[in-house]
Design a protein around this motif. Sequence first.
Motif, mmCIF file in Angstrom:
data_model
loop_
_atom_site.group_PDB
_atom_site.id
_atom_site.type_symbol
_atom_site.label_atom_id
_atom_site.label_comp_id
_atom_site.label_asym_id
_atom_site.label_seq_id
_atom_site.Cartn_x
_atom_site.Cartn_y
_atom_site.Cartn_z
ATOM 1 N N HIS A 157 1.231 7.594 -16.271
ATOM 2 C CA HIS A 157 -0.107 8.007 -15.864
ATOM 3 C C HIS A 157 -0.296 7.660 -14.392
ATOM 4 N N MET A 158 -0.995 8.500 -13.674
ATOM 5 C CA MET A 158 -1.181 8.361 -12.228
ATOM 6 C C MET A 158 -1.691 6.977 -11.830
ATOM 7 N N ASP A 159 -2.718 6.476 -12.511
ATOM 8 C CA ASP A 159 -3.278 5.166 -12.152
ATOM 9 C C ASP A 159 -2.258 4.049 -12.340
ATOM 10 N N GLU A 160 -1.494 4.109 -13.424
ATOM 11 C CA GLU A 160 -0.482 3.083 -13.652
ATOM 12 C C GLU A 160 0.617 3.147 -12.591
ATOM 13 N N LEU A 161 1.037 4.350 -12.231
ATOM 14 C CA LEU A 161 2.054 4.500 -11.189
ATOM 15 C C LEU A 161 1.543 3.927 -9.874
ATOM 16 N N ARG A 162 0.313 4.256 -9.502
ATOM 17 C CA ARG A 162 -0.288 3.720 -8.271
ATOM 18 C C ARG A 162 -0.305 2.185 -8.313
ATOM 19 N N ASN A 163 -0.762 1.624 -9.430
ATOM 20 C CA ASN A 163 -0.848 0.162 -9.543
ATOM 21 C C ASN A 163 0.515 -0.508 -9.443
ATOM 22 N N LYS A 164 1.520 0.052 -10.098
ATOM 23 C CA LYS A 164 2.862 -0.540 -10.061
ATOM 24 C C LYS A 164 3.451 -0.480 -8.661
ATOM 25 N N LEU A 165 3.262 0.647 -7.968
ATOM 26 C CA LEU A 165 3.769 0.746 -6.605
ATOM 27 C C LEU A 165 3.041 -0.215 -5.675
ATOM 28 N N GLU A 166 1.728 -0.289 -5.789
ATOM 29 C CA GLU A 166 0.970 -1.212 -4.938
ATOM 30 C C GLU A 166 1.355 -2.656 -5.212
ATOM 31 N N ARG A 167 1.583 -3.004 -6.475
ATOM 32 C CA ARG A 167 1.980 -4.363 -6.834
ATOM 33 C C ARG A 167 3.346 -4.715 -6.232
ATOM 34 N N ASN A 168 4.253 -3.743 -6.195
ATOM 35 C CA ASN A 168 5.618 -4.028 -5.780
ATOM 36 C C ASN A 168 5.905 -3.772 -4.303
ATOM 37 N N ILE A 169 5.171 -2.878 -3.663
ATOM 38 C CA ILE A 169 5.456 -2.613 -2.249
ATOM 39 C C ILE A 169 4.225 -2.720 -1.351
ATOM 40 N N GLY A 170 3.078 -3.026 -1.936
ATOM 41 C CA GLY A 170 1.858 -3.163 -1.165
ATOM 42 C C GLY A 170 1.093 -1.856 -1.083
ATOM 43 N N ALA A 171 -0.114 -1.932 -0.622
ATOM 44 C CA ALA A 171 -0.974 -0.754 -0.495
ATOM 45 C C ALA A 171 -0.413 0.171 0.569
ATOM 46 N N ARG A 172 -0.740 1.434 0.458
ATOM 47 C CA ARG A 172 -0.293 2.410 1.455
ATOM 48 C C ARG A 172 -0.821 2.020 2.826
ATOM 49 N N PRO A 173 0.025 2.179 3.859
ATOM 50 C CA PRO A 173 -0.427 1.847 5.224
ATOM 51 C C PRO A 173 -1.491 2.800 5.702
#
Length: 173
Positions: A157-173
């Motif tokens: 799901h889009m929200d879960e993908l966003r959360n996992k990426l932010e958790r592992n690589i940080g918020a988008r610059p």
Amino acid sequence: SEPTAHRGAIEATTPAGTTESPLPAEPAAPSAPPNSTAPRTPDGKHRGYAVDVLIVEDNEVNQLVTTGMLRRLGYTSEIAADGLTALEKLGSRNFRAVLMDMQMPGMDGVEATREWRAREQSGSHIPIIAMTANVLASDRETCVQAGMDDFIGKPVHMDELRNKLERNIGARP
């Protein structure tokens, strides 16, 4: 008629649970490598990575859906259809993260992760997030033991993908 996704397929859903098209209308930037998009920072420069996310997935429908979801979230992506190709790409480009399917023909995601972790230079670490239909606790443990940093169950799901990426690589610059 729309294609029918099989077991383990990824769906793009909104928080309200309605399915939406994962592919945006705008084309990739002309300088983008094959199978990727190339958004730029507000000053027009690339972010210092060849590509943000390497998608390691053998299913073509899942490749397209994941690429579309990442594009909507503002990430560039590139595809590897198996573990061996993923290792080649990881050795030749800079990625911020890897979305790794566990089960693929040839070298699977678990074996590819173990091999990449053995090759990784001291001080460098690319987050690898398992992306799989195998969601048992033992599957998660297999991923952790192989060196994966996180885990997303399919359908993604889009929200879960966003959360996992932010958790592992940080918020988008």
